[in-house]
Design an enzyme around this catalytic site. Structure first.
Site, PDB file in Angstrom:
ATOM      1  N   VAL A 211      11.524  11.108  -3.552  1.00  0.00           N
ATOM      2  CA  VAL A 211      12.418  11.277  -2.406  1.00  0.00           C
ATOM      3  C   VAL A 211      13.260  10.010  -2.289  1.00  0.00           C
ATOM      4  O   VAL A 211      12.726   8.908  -2.163  1.00  0.00           O
ATOM      5  CB  VAL A 211      11.632  11.571  -1.116  1.00  0.00           C
ATOM      6  CG1 VAL A 211      12.565  11.582   0.095  1.00  0.00           C
ATOM      7  CG2 VAL A 211      10.909  12.912  -1.242  1.00  0.00           C
ATOM      8  N   HIS A 417      -4.826  -3.862   0.979  1.00  0.00           N
ATOM      9  CA  HIS A 417      -4.802  -3.281   2.325  1.00  0.00           C
ATOM     10  C   HIS A 417      -3.601  -3.859   3.080  1.00  0.00           C
ATOM     11  O   HIS A 417      -3.738  -4.837   3.800  1.00  0.00           O
ATOM     12  CB  HIS A 417      -6.091  -3.617   3.085  1.00  0.00           C
ATOM     13  CG  HIS A 417      -7.339  -3.147   2.403  1.00  0.00           C
ATOM     14  ND1 HIS A 417      -8.576  -3.674   2.660  1.00  0.00           N
ATOM     15  CD2 HIS A 417      -7.532  -2.161   1.483  1.00  0.00           C
ATOM     16  CE1 HIS A 417      -9.490  -3.055   1.924  1.00  0.00           C
ATOM     17  NE2 HIS A 417      -8.883  -2.142   1.201  1.00  0.00           N
ATOM     18  N   THR A 463      -8.284   2.704   5.232  1.00  0.00           N
ATOM     19  CA  THR A 463      -7.864   4.089   4.969  1.00  0.00           C
ATOM     20  C   THR A 463      -8.420   5.076   5.994  1.00  0.00           C
ATOM     21  O   THR A 463      -7.723   6.003   6.407  1.00  0.00           O
ATOM     22  CB  THR A 463      -8.268   4.499   3.536  1.00  0.00           C
ATOM     23  OG1 THR A 463      -7.816   3.469   2.645  1.00  0.00           O
ATOM     24  CG2 THR A 463      -7.658   5.818   3.134  1.00  0.00           C
TER      25      THR A 463
HETATM   26  P1  FAD Z   1      -1.176   5.914  -1.224  1.00  0.00           P
HETATM   27  O1  FAD Z   1      -2.556   6.362  -1.570  1.00  0.00           O
HETATM   28  O2  FAD Z   1      -0.725   4.624  -1.743  1.00  0.00           O
HETATM   29  O3  FAD Z   1      -0.175   7.067  -1.608  1.00  0.00           O
HETATM   30  C1  FAD Z   1       1.212   6.951  -1.424  1.00  0.00           C
HETATM   31  C2  FAD Z   1       1.917   7.852  -2.438  1.00  0.00           C
HETATM   32  O4  FAD Z   1       3.301   7.935  -2.089  1.00  0.00           O
HETATM   33  C3  FAD Z   1       1.854   7.334  -3.867  1.00  0.00           C
HETATM   34  O5  FAD Z   1       1.257   8.297  -4.701  1.00  0.00           O
HETATM   35  C4  FAD Z   1       3.315   7.107  -4.230  1.00  0.00           C
HETATM   36  O6  FAD Z   1       3.616   7.399  -5.590  1.00  0.00           O
HETATM   37  C5  FAD Z   1       4.044   8.045  -3.293  1.00  0.00           C
HETATM   38  N1  FAD Z   1       5.441   7.658  -3.034  1.00  0.00           N
HETATM   39  C6  FAD Z   1       5.916   6.416  -2.748  1.00  0.00           C
HETATM   40  N2  FAD Z   1       7.240   6.456  -2.562  1.00  0.00           N
HETATM   41  C7  FAD Z   1       7.623   7.744  -2.741  1.00  0.00           C
HETATM   42  C8  FAD Z   1       8.887   8.403  -2.682  1.00  0.00           C
HETATM   43  N3  FAD Z   1      10.011   7.754  -2.362  1.00  0.00           N
HETATM   44  N4  FAD Z   1       8.929   9.741  -2.957  1.00  0.00           N
HETATM   45  C9  FAD Z   1       7.786  10.436  -3.263  1.00  0.00           C
HETATM   46  N5  FAD Z   1       6.560   9.832  -3.320  1.00  0.00           N
HETATM   47  C10 FAD Z   1       6.485   8.511  -3.052  1.00  0.00           C
HETATM   48  N6  FAD Z   1      -9.061   1.460   0.982  1.00  0.00           N
HETATM   49  C11 FAD Z   1     -10.156   1.605   1.754  1.00  0.00           C
HETATM   50  O7  FAD Z   1     -10.039   1.941   2.933  1.00  0.00           O
HETATM   51  N7  FAD Z   1     -11.412   1.399   1.248  1.00  0.00           N
HETATM   52  C12 FAD Z   1     -11.614   0.983  -0.027  1.00  0.00           C
HETATM   53  O8  FAD Z   1     -12.751   0.806  -0.453  1.00  0.00           O
HETATM   54  C13 FAD Z   1     -10.482   0.794  -0.856  1.00  0.00           C
HETATM   55  N8  FAD Z   1     -10.629   0.364  -2.116  1.00  0.00           N
HETATM   56  C14 FAD Z   1      -9.544   0.316  -2.939  1.00  0.00           C
HETATM   57  C15 FAD Z   1      -9.734  -0.040  -4.285  1.00  0.00           C
HETATM   58  C16 FAD Z   1      -8.661   0.008  -5.167  1.00  0.00           C
HETATM   59  C17 FAD Z   1      -8.881  -0.367  -6.611  1.00  0.00           C
HETATM   60  C18 FAD Z   1      -7.384   0.434  -4.710  1.00  0.00           C
HETATM   61  C19 FAD Z   1      -6.224   0.551  -5.667  1.00  0.00           C
HETATM   62  C20 FAD Z   1      -7.177   0.731  -3.361  1.00  0.00           C
HETATM   63  C21 FAD Z   1      -8.241   0.662  -2.462  1.00  0.00           C
HETATM   64  N9  FAD Z   1      -8.096   0.993  -1.116  1.00  0.00           N
HETATM   65  C22 FAD Z   1      -9.195   1.078  -0.312  1.00  0.00           C
HETATM   66  C23 FAD Z   1      -6.782   1.295  -0.525  1.00  0.00           C
HETATM   67  C24 FAD Z   1      -6.586   2.811  -0.395  1.00  0.00           C
HETATM   68  O9  FAD Z   1      -6.583   3.418  -1.642  1.00  0.00           O
HETATM   69  C25 FAD Z   1      -5.302   3.049   0.379  1.00  0.00           C
HETATM   70  O10 FAD Z   1      -5.480   2.499   1.671  1.00  0.00           O
HETATM   71  C26 FAD Z   1      -4.960   4.534   0.527  1.00  0.00           C
HETATM   72  O11 FAD Z   1      -4.843   5.170  -0.712  1.00  0.00           O
HETATM   73  C27 FAD Z   1      -3.658   4.670   1.328  1.00  0.00           C
HETATM   74  O12 FAD Z   1      -3.309   6.030   1.407  1.00  0.00           O
HETATM   75  P2  FAD Z   1      -1.787   6.488   1.592  1.00  0.00           P
HETATM   76  O13 FAD Z   1      -1.783   7.958   1.504  1.00  0.00           O
HETATM   77  O14 FAD Z   1      -1.238   5.866   2.814  1.00  0.00           O
HETATM   78  O15 FAD Z   1      -0.993   5.798   0.390  1.00  0.00           O
END
Ligand code: FAD
Length: 481
Positions: A211, A417, A463
């Protein structure tokens, strides 16, 4: 050429746990609505959003991680992530794949406590409970880990005195399911989507669909402009509601690119400064039998949690390491599960000047406005880090013998985070981007989601909280449309 819908009721940007939470709640409560999710990254495996740890074949798992690491040329971060690169938050990372970072996460889902909580949300506990349901959270996945009780007993003796009951040492709630054969299944966005979304014929997920702009007409969100990354085609999709759940860096980026620029956009950025240490448990024998012999993940000492309190403003997590991070003598073979890692996260001093700066003239690897980060630790942050280092040493001495002389302070951004960049507030006074239902001030029909919405300085993994806030936003849409 792929067919994109001309119009939907709700367009969701991003397929991580927060975008998935909107799709799930709306699928459950309003199956009459047409929903579309647009995701920049590729589909990794079936079901959509699955956690890569559940992919049994190591070659396929590594391939899935590599495919999540963003546009070509982006510097690699931890497996499954790529780095923003060249900025004041050197470890700032993102994932681009169906399921987002939720396909790679550790799945720790503690509830926030004391000043971590968002005081102006009276129904926060109800929302957190709903988020636990969506993520499949359990505090019992490692109940039979042989060293877990001993680890908690030692930590409790050190940290529990004077704490409220809900802030005492306990098993870490994890978004993990334990199968009858003892194997573990990690929740990703697939679990959040659930059957309700997968069976919803009115929801369509479009991978490799970037997007580039939220369309705003007469102060209302009117749809999205989507670039099909498979063939470069541009598509306009009209929508009554738009939810931007594109992580804490790219959600404000997309608003910026859409000329939605409230003063707090991209500001109040906070990462959780982190210190780590490793310790060899004192006086534990080798576990004779591994209760998870058939599991791909073995954790003899489980995952324990030392909750945040205002008096001790850090969040501690203690888990078995798969391998010692510190070289041991060649003839020193530690008992399986006897080396544990301690990770202490601090709550950051939240300031408007810690921010993402967007550049209209320069572009990132996706052709979106380039991002640069301005960020610094305050004297209060340095004091919190000193106190965290002291606390982690206390925890290590309670457990056994540290493997190194000093705890290691990780580079800024290593927590993964990132919060505050589209934070919620009670009033539109320039210090927030959205209201308590995640509706962007001044643009009707536009919601934001993800850790960026959290307005408080938290030290716990965010999260669960951001999924809870997504539940509230989705319920609002369900009522309004
Ligand atoms: P995300 O999961 O980051 O998803 C966002 C999505 O939006 C992505 O797939 C991206 O490609 C997409 N996107 C971005 N821009 C656009 C666009 N313009 N158009 C279309 N799509 C787009 N959190 C915890 O709470 N506990 C844990 O133990 C923990 N451990 C972690 C360990 C690792 C190794 C990692 C990498 C992360 C960890 N986290 C943890 C963090 C957690 O994964 C995130 O807080 C969570 O995934 C956030 O969810 P979200 O849906 O907001 O964003």
């Amino acid at each position: 050429m792929r067919a994109f819908p001309g119009a939907v009721d709700v367009a969701i940007v991003g397929s991580g746990p927060c975008g998935a939470a909107y799709a799930r709640i709306l699928s459950e409560t309003r199956p009459d609505l047409r929903l579309a999710t647009f995701e920049t990254g590729p589909m990794l495996a079936d079901p959509p959003g699955v956690h890569v740890k559940n992919i049994a074949d190591p070659v396929a798992r590594e391939r899935a991680q590599r495919r999540s690491e963003g546009p070509g040329g982006a510097p690699r971060g931890r497996p499954g992530t790529f780095l923003l690169g060249g900025n004041a938050l050197p470890a700032a990372a993102m994932s681009s794949n169906v399921g987002g970072m939720g396909a790679h996460w550790t799945a720790a889902c503690p509830r926030p406590g004391e000043s971590e909580r968002i005081g102006f949300l009276p129904d926060l506990d109800d929302l957190l409970g709903e988020a636990e349901r969506l993520l499949g959270v359990s505090a019992h996945a490692f109940d039979d880990a042989p060293f877990a009780a001993e680890v908690r007993k030692r930590l409790s003796a050190e940290f529990d005195p004077g704490r409220d009951e809900d802030r005492r040492v306990r098993p870490m709630p994890l978004a993990v399911r334990c199968e009858p054969d003892g194997s573990l299944v990690w929740s990703g966005a697939d679990v959040v989507y659930g059957e309700a979304t997968r069976r919803n014929e009115r929801h369509t997920l479009f991978p490799e669909a970037l997007v580039t702009r939220v369309l705003v007409e007469d102060g209302r969100a009117a749809g999205v402009l989507v670039r099909d990354l498979r063939d470069g085609g541009e598509h306009e999709v009209r929508a009554a509601r738009v939810v931007v759940a594109a992580d804490a860096l790219r959600t404000p980026q997309l608003l910026w690119a859409s000329a939605v620029r409230p003063p707090a956009l991209g500001r109040y950025l906070n990462d959780q400064p982190q210190v780590v240490f490793a310790v060899r448990l004192r006086d534990v024998g080798a576990a004779d039998t591994d209760p998870r012999g058939r599991s791909r993940i073995v954790r003899q000492s489980g995952v324990s949690w030392v909750p945040f309190t205002d008096a001790e403003p850090f969040h501690g997590q203690v888990m078995q390491l798969d391998a010692s991070p510190v070289p041991l003598a060649p003839d020193d073979v530690p008992a399986p599960g006897s080396i544990v890692g301690l990770g202490w996260f601090c709550a950051k001093d939240v300031r408007a000047e810690d921010r993402i700066v967007f550049d209209d003239a320069a572009r990132d690897g996706y052709g979106m406005p380039a991002m640069r980060i301005e960020y610094g630790l305050t004297p209060r942050d340095e004091a919190a880090l000193d106190a965290a280092r002291a606390a982690v040493r206390r925890a290590a001495s309670a457990l056994g013998e540290p493997l190194d002389d000093e705890p290691i302070t990780l580079a800024a951004g290593a927590s993964l985070h990132y919060q505050g960049t589209v934070r919620m507030g009670l009033v539109d006074d320039g210090t927030s981007v959205c209201d308590q239902d995640s509706r962007v001030w001044g643009v009707e029909g536009l919601h934001v989601a993800g850790n960026g919405v959290i307005p408080t300085a938290t030290a716990c993994n965010p999260t669960l909280t951001s999924v809870a806030l997504a539940v509230a936003g989705a319920r609002r849409i369900a009522e309004e449309i």
